[in-house]
Design a protein around this motif. Sequence first.
Motif, PDB file in Angstrom:
ATOM      1  N   ARG A  63       0.866  -1.178   0.000  1.00  0.00           N
ATOM      2  CA  ARG A  63       0.000   0.000   0.000  1.00  0.00           C
ATOM      3  C   ARG A  63       0.900   1.226   0.000  1.00  0.00           C
ATOM      4  NH1 ARG A  63      -3.636  -1.469   3.667  1.00  0.00           N
ATOM      5  NH2 ARG A  63      -5.016  -2.175   2.020  1.00  0.00           N
ATOM      6  N   ILE A  74      -0.505   6.927  -9.478  1.00  0.00           N
ATOM      7  CA  ILE A  74      -0.416   6.228  -8.193  1.00  0.00           C
ATOM      8  C   ILE A  74      -0.652   7.250  -7.079  1.00  0.00           C
ATOM      9  CG2 ILE A  74       1.017   4.814  -6.688  1.00  0.00           C
ATOM     10  CD1 ILE A  74       2.619   3.967  -9.138  1.00  0.00           C
ATOM     11  N   GLU A  79      -3.268   0.518  -3.647  1.00  0.00           N
ATOM     12  CA  GLU A  79      -2.488  -0.706  -3.513  1.00  0.00           C
ATOM     13  C   GLU A  79      -1.763  -0.951  -4.833  1.00  0.00           C
ATOM     14  OE1 GLU A  79      -5.861  -0.803  -2.757  1.00  0.00           O
ATOM     15  OE2 GLU A  79      -5.646  -0.690  -0.579  1.00  0.00           O
ATOM     16  N   ILE A  80      -0.506  -1.373  -4.725  1.00  0.00           N
ATOM     17  CA  ILE A  80       0.225  -1.668  -5.956  1.00  0.00           C
ATOM     18  C   ILE A  80       0.629  -3.142  -5.974  1.00  0.00           C
ATOM     19  CG2 ILE A  80       1.147   0.607  -6.532  1.00  0.00           C
ATOM     20  CD1 ILE A  80       3.621  -0.083  -4.882  1.00  0.00           C
ATOM     21  N   LEU A 145      -3.859  -0.482  -7.958  1.00  0.00           N
ATOM     22  CA  LEU A 145      -5.294  -0.571  -7.675  1.00  0.00           C
ATOM     23  C   LEU A 145      -5.708   0.772  -7.095  1.00  0.00           C
ATOM     24  CD1 LEU A 145      -5.377  -4.109  -6.015  1.00  0.00           C
ATOM     25  CD2 LEU A 145      -5.508  -3.530  -8.428  1.00  0.00           C
TER      26      LEU A 145
ATOM     27  N   TRP B 417      -5.270  -8.067   4.299  1.00  0.00           N
ATOM     28  CA  TRP B 417      -5.374  -6.878   3.436  1.00  0.00           C
ATOM     29  C   TRP B 417      -5.117  -5.588   4.185  1.00  0.00           C
ATOM     30  CZ3 TRP B 417      -5.032  -6.189  -1.501  1.00  0.00           C
ATOM     31  CH2 TRP B 417      -5.486  -5.014  -2.092  1.00  0.00           C
ATOM     32  N   LEU B 420      -1.014  -4.631   4.845  1.00  0.00           N
ATOM     33  CA  LEU B 420      -0.016  -4.605   3.767  1.00  0.00           C
ATOM     34  C   LEU B 420       1.179  -3.741   4.156  1.00  0.00           C
ATOM     35  CD1 LEU B 420      -2.301  -4.008   0.635  1.00  0.00           C
ATOM     36  CD2 LEU B 420      -1.320  -6.176   1.418  1.00  0.00           C
ATOM     37  N   ALA B 421       2.344  -4.076   3.612  1.00  0.00           N
ATOM     38  CA  ALA B 421       3.530  -3.248   3.830  1.00  0.00           C
ATOM     39  C   ALA B 421       3.328  -1.910   3.127  1.00  0.00           C
ATOM     40  CB  ALA B 421       4.760  -3.952   3.277  1.00  0.00           C
ATOM     41  N   THR B 422       3.925  -0.862   3.669  1.00  0.00           N
ATOM     42  CA  THR B 422       3.751   0.467   3.097  1.00  0.00           C
ATOM     43  C   THR B 422       4.965   0.853   2.266  1.00  0.00           C
ATOM     44  OG1 THR B 422       2.526   1.092   5.058  1.00  0.00           O
ATOM     45  CG2 THR B 422       3.280   2.880   3.656  1.00  0.00           C
ATOM     46  N   ALA B 423       4.702   1.416   1.087  1.00  0.00           N
ATOM     47  CA  ALA B 423       5.768   1.986   0.278  1.00  0.00           C
ATOM     48  C   ALA B 423       5.545   3.487   0.255  1.00  0.00           C
ATOM     49  CB  ALA B 423       5.728   1.408  -1.123  1.00  0.00           C
ATOM     50  N   ILE B 425       5.810   7.282  -1.009  1.00  0.00           N
ATOM     51  CA  ILE B 425       6.056   8.042  -2.237  1.00  0.00           C
ATOM     52  C   ILE B 425       6.086   9.520  -1.896  1.00  0.00           C
ATOM     53  CG2 ILE B 425       5.316   6.353  -3.938  1.00  0.00           C
ATOM     54  CD1 ILE B 425       2.559   7.593  -3.918  1.00  0.00           C
TER      55      ILE B 425
END
Lengths: 148, 426
Positions: A63, A74, A79-80, A145, B417, B420-423, B425
Motif C-alpha cells: 500500500r 499512483i 495498492e500496488i 489498484l 489486506w 499490507l507493507a507500506t511503500a 512516495i
Amino acid sequence: MFYYKSMKAILLARLDATAQAPYPYPETSVPAGFPSPAQDYRAVSIDLNDILIKDKAATYILRVSGHSMVDAGISDGDEIIVDRSLRPRPGNIVVAALNGEFTVKRFHIDQAGVGWLYPENPQYSPLQINEESDFTIFGVVTRCLHHV
Amino acid sequence: MSSNLIFHVDINSCYASCEKILDPSLARKPAVVLSNNDGCIIALDAHAKALGFSMGQPWFEVKQRAHEQGVIARSSNYELYGDISDRVMRVLQEYAGDFEQYSIDEAFLSAPVSPAEAQSLARTIKDDLARRVGVPVCVGVARTKTLAKLSNKAAKKIPALSGVCVWDALPTERREALLTTLPVSELWGVGSRSARRLTLQGICSIKDLALAPPTLIRERFNVVLMRTALEVRGIPAIEWEENRIMKDQLIYSRSFSDPITTEEQMCQVLSVYAQRAAQRLVKHQQTARYISAFCSTSYFAQGVQSHPAVRVKLDTATADPVVITRASHRLLTRADFGVARYVRAGIILTDLHPAAYEPLLEPFISPHDKRQIARLLHTVQEQCGEHSVGLGYAGLSHKPSWEMKREMLSPRGTTHWNELATAKIR
C-alpha cells in the motif's frame, strides 16, 4: 490546460466478485423439450487473481503513502502489485528499498551510468543513487489498484 | 544416462529471513524471532548469532543486552512464515520430479541430472528463490536424502561453497574428511539416544556407520537406522513421503498469555483448540479415531505441578468438531482447578485416515458429519475470518484473555489486506 477526451468504457465480461473458486456448472438436465441455447456459451467467471498476478510466488501487494507519483496514476492509499520475477529495466516504476524504507519511483540510469529514482510530480526532485545509499530494488510495479 | 539426484533445499534462518522481506529497515540489522508469548528466541539471523545470541535463550534474560546491541526482536508471525513457505514450495515444485515438503522451511526434490549439471541447477534454484520470493537458501545435492541433507549442512558451514554443495562433486579427500570428522549425531534421523548407543558400540563417526555391516545395524538397532547407514553409502533407502502412509498425528497446542485457573476458562480453551484441530483435519481431508487432550503447569513455576491428560477413542473416525470438542472436555474432570496454574494446553489427534477412507454403515455416521457441520464451519471461517463463528465457547466473539501474547508482531503483509507493507512516495 486540461482537456478531457470523451472516455469510453467497454464491458469486458460479467465479473463475479464473490466467487473465489468458481463452481463448475451443473449439467443441465432437460427431461423433455428444447435445450437452453445458452448452454454452449457457458464460461467460468473472470478471476482477478489470474489476470493481475502472473507469478504468484513472486508477487507482493503493498500500500502506498504519499503524493510523489500522482502523475503516474499512483495516489496516496492505493495498492500496488509488485512482481519480483521481472528484471527491473530503466524506465520501469519500481519499489526500491532505500535507506531502510520502501519507496515507489521511476527508475532511470543516466549516460554516466548513475542510477536515479524519479518522482512523477513536479513538486518533488529526483533522488540520485550513490555509493553511500543503502539501495536495492524490491520489485517492478505492474499494476496500481487506484481508489476512485 | 544420468540417474536422479536428490536436492535438499532449506531456507537460511527461515523466520528471520521472512521478517526481512517486507521490512527493509531490518536489512542490515541483527534480528531474532521469539516463541509464542515472546518467551524465548526460536530463530535468529547470522548477524545475531555472531553477537552471541542463540536458540532457546529466554527473552527476559537477554532483552537488555539485545536492546543495547541494536538487535531487533519480532514475535512469531506464523501467517507470514506460512505464506512465504508456500511461495518457496511453489517455486521448488517447478524444478522437481519427485517433491516432498519436509517442514515449513525445507524440502526434498529430485531431478534427472549429472553432478556437474546439478551444480548449476542448484545455483539456479538458489538465485530464483532469492529473486522471486526474496529468501536466501542453501542447497545440498546427493544420491540419497541423508547425504543431500548432510551436504546442505556442509553448504551452510563452509563459506567457500557459497550455499551449494553437490556431494559427488566434492574432492574425494574433502568427502572423506567430512565423514571421518563428523559424529553420527550430525546425521538426519540419528537422535541423541541412538548416537550414544552407537558410540558405545564403537560407531562414532559417520564413516564408522557407513563401514558397519547393515544387517548388524538392523539386528542391534532397528531398520530405520539401517536405512540411514545404507543412505550414507549412497544407496537410496528412504522413500519419498508422498509414497508413505500419511503422517499419523495432528497436534494443536499453545501456551497462554496468563495462567488459567478456572474450569470455565479451560473449557473455552479446549473448545477453541479442539475446533481449530478439527478445522485442520477438514482442510487436509482427514479423520481421526483418537483424541488426546492435555494441559500443564509451568515447569519453572513455584507451586502445584499438574499435567493431566486424557485419551478418548471415538466411535468412528471423524473430523466432526462437535464430537472432538465434547471428547476434549473430558480433561476438565482431571484438572486441579483452584490450585494449579495452567500455562499450556493441547489437542492431539491420532490414527488419522483419509476422509471417506472406509465406507461407514449408516448407524455409525455421526449426525453432525452427516449434516456437514465441519465443512460448513470451515467455509464460513474461510470467508469471514477465523473468529467469525464457532461452537459453544469457541464462538465467543470477544478475544479471550488467554490468547497468545505477540507484542512485537510484524504486519501480516501477505495474508491480511489491512496489514499490507507500506511503500512511501513522499
